[in-house]
Scaffold this motif. Structure first.
Motif, PDB file in Angstrom:
ATOM      1  N   ASP A 173      -3.456  -1.819   0.652  1.00  0.00           N
ATOM      2  CA  ASP A 173      -3.092  -1.271   2.200  1.00  0.00           C
ATOM      3  C   ASP A 173      -1.520  -0.839   2.282  1.00  0.00           C
ATOM      4  N   GLU A 174      -1.155  -0.210   3.268  1.00  0.00           N
ATOM      5  CA  GLU A 174       0.287   0.236   3.489  1.00  0.00           C
ATOM      6  C   GLU A 174       1.253  -1.064   3.302  1.00  0.00           C
ATOM      7  N   ALA A 175       0.795  -2.015   3.890  1.00  0.00           N
ATOM      8  CA  ALA A 175       1.971  -3.208   3.647  1.00  0.00           C
ATOM      9  C   ALA A 175       2.144  -3.781   2.437  1.00  0.00           C
ATOM     10  N   ALA A 176       0.825  -3.897   1.581  1.00  0.00           N
ATOM     11  CA  ALA A 176       1.191  -4.130   0.424  1.00  0.00           C
ATOM     12  C   ALA A 176       1.718  -3.233  -0.599  1.00  0.00           C
ATOM     13  N   VAL A 177       1.880  -1.965  -0.318  1.00  0.00           N
ATOM     14  CA  VAL A 177       2.311  -1.011  -0.907  1.00  0.00           C
ATOM     15  C   VAL A 177       3.887  -1.063  -0.732  1.00  0.00           C
TER      16      VAL A 177
END
Length: 325
Positions: A173-177
């Protein structure tokens, strides 16, 4: 036992993957060798140059990278749309930038008429090349093998330069990226070989800062495109300025000899990612210890495992760090 790479890749869930390769010999073969007194920092430049070269060949974009003394990190974006939109001729031309291909593909690239009985063989080769040009294993192979050959030639020796397998993990997800990108780009600061992101040699963040000072973005890196919107171009859906501020302030916080804090401006991204500032600092500081598999919320982790037909939810405990308790 290491899992086959195909069991770790799910384009259906995410096009983003974090990869890491380490050298195998005892000396820091891309930095200072304490046994011989030699310095091999020029090899880090080899690696950086090869990373950027491969972005012009593969349908794979580089979102972040850091070349350290004894290992390298890259955050990759697999562009399936691009590779599928390439014509057969474009696929062959891209492949020939790195490899000679075959006599048949060379004839095809020159525009020669292909005999009917060879068309099936040609189509098979093109399909193979198309698949490889969006394959992170081939990307990492084309990154690591030339560096190993150059280093062995320089050392007048043979044998492995890199560990046999590179580590890869899905960013779900965006947070992981963004967390992984910041972790990768702040490697030199955590290792205390740089004081600020813009001083971090052989990293993507230095390229981004240098270009930003001219009001530009590096052409060979996946761009930041601002807030998400309809029909947007390919890129990371955040403000580059906000990201640079967040990385700079995070770097100040994680340095033992310098006090710092996450400002309200940097918290614009953290609020959107739904990650408290304290959690963010913990993630960036200990990313490598916290996450040994796919990175994302528990929900994204479960969907990813379901699509790959994994009965056991490995590494699910790490998901707690990516969401508000």
């Amino acid at each position: 036992m290491p899992r086959p790479r195909r069991t770790l890749i799910s384009i259906e869930d995410t096009p983003y993957y974090h990869c890491c390769s380490r050298v195998v010999r005892r000396a820091f073969l891309c930095g200072d060798d304490k046994y011989t007194g030699n310095n091999y920092d020029h090899r880090r430049a080899w690696v950086e140059e090869q990373i950027l070269k491969l972005t012009e060949v593969f349908a794979i974009d580089v979102a972040a990278y850091a070349v350290m003394s004894n290992h390298l990190h890259v955050v990759l974006y697999i562009d399936i749309v691009q590779v599928n939109n390439w014509s057969d001729r474009e696929v062959v031309e891209q492949w020939h930038k790195l490899f000679n291909g075959t006599a048949l593909t060379q004839r095809f690239a020159k525009g020669e008429v292909i005999d009917e009985h060879l068309v099936v063989q040609l189509k098979h080769l093109i399909a193979t090349y198309r698949s490889r040009l969006s394959d992170i294993s081939w990307f990492m192979r084309c990154l690591n093998e030339p560096i190993a050959r150059q280093a062995n030639h320089e050392d007048n020796c043979t044998g492995h330069f890199w560990e046999g397998r590179f580590k890869s993990q899905a960013l779900l997800d965006e947070a992981a990226v963004l967390a992984c990108m910041a972790y990768v780009e702040l490697n030199p600061i955590r290792a205390q070989i740089a004081n600020t992101p813009e001083q971090s040699d052989f990293t993507s963040i230095k390229l981004r800062v240098t270009a930003a000072l001219k009001g530009e973005q590096p052409k060979k890196l996946l761009p930041f495109i601002g807030n998400e919107r309809i029909n947007q171009p390919k890129g990371i859906a955040f403000s580059l300025q906000d990201y640079l501020v967040l990385v700079d302030e995070t770097g100040s916080v994680i340095r033992d000899d310098k006090r710092g804090a996450i400002s309200s401006k940097a918290e614009n991204i953290l609020n959107r990612l739904n990650i408290p500032a304290a959690n963010w600092v913990k993630i960036i500081t200990d990313f490598g210890q916290l996450f040994h598999g796919p990175v994302g919320t528990l929900q994204e982790h479960s969907i990813y495992n379901e699509h790959l037909n994994k009965r056991r939810r490995y590494f699910s405990n790490s998901c707690q760090h990516m969401q508000v308790n």
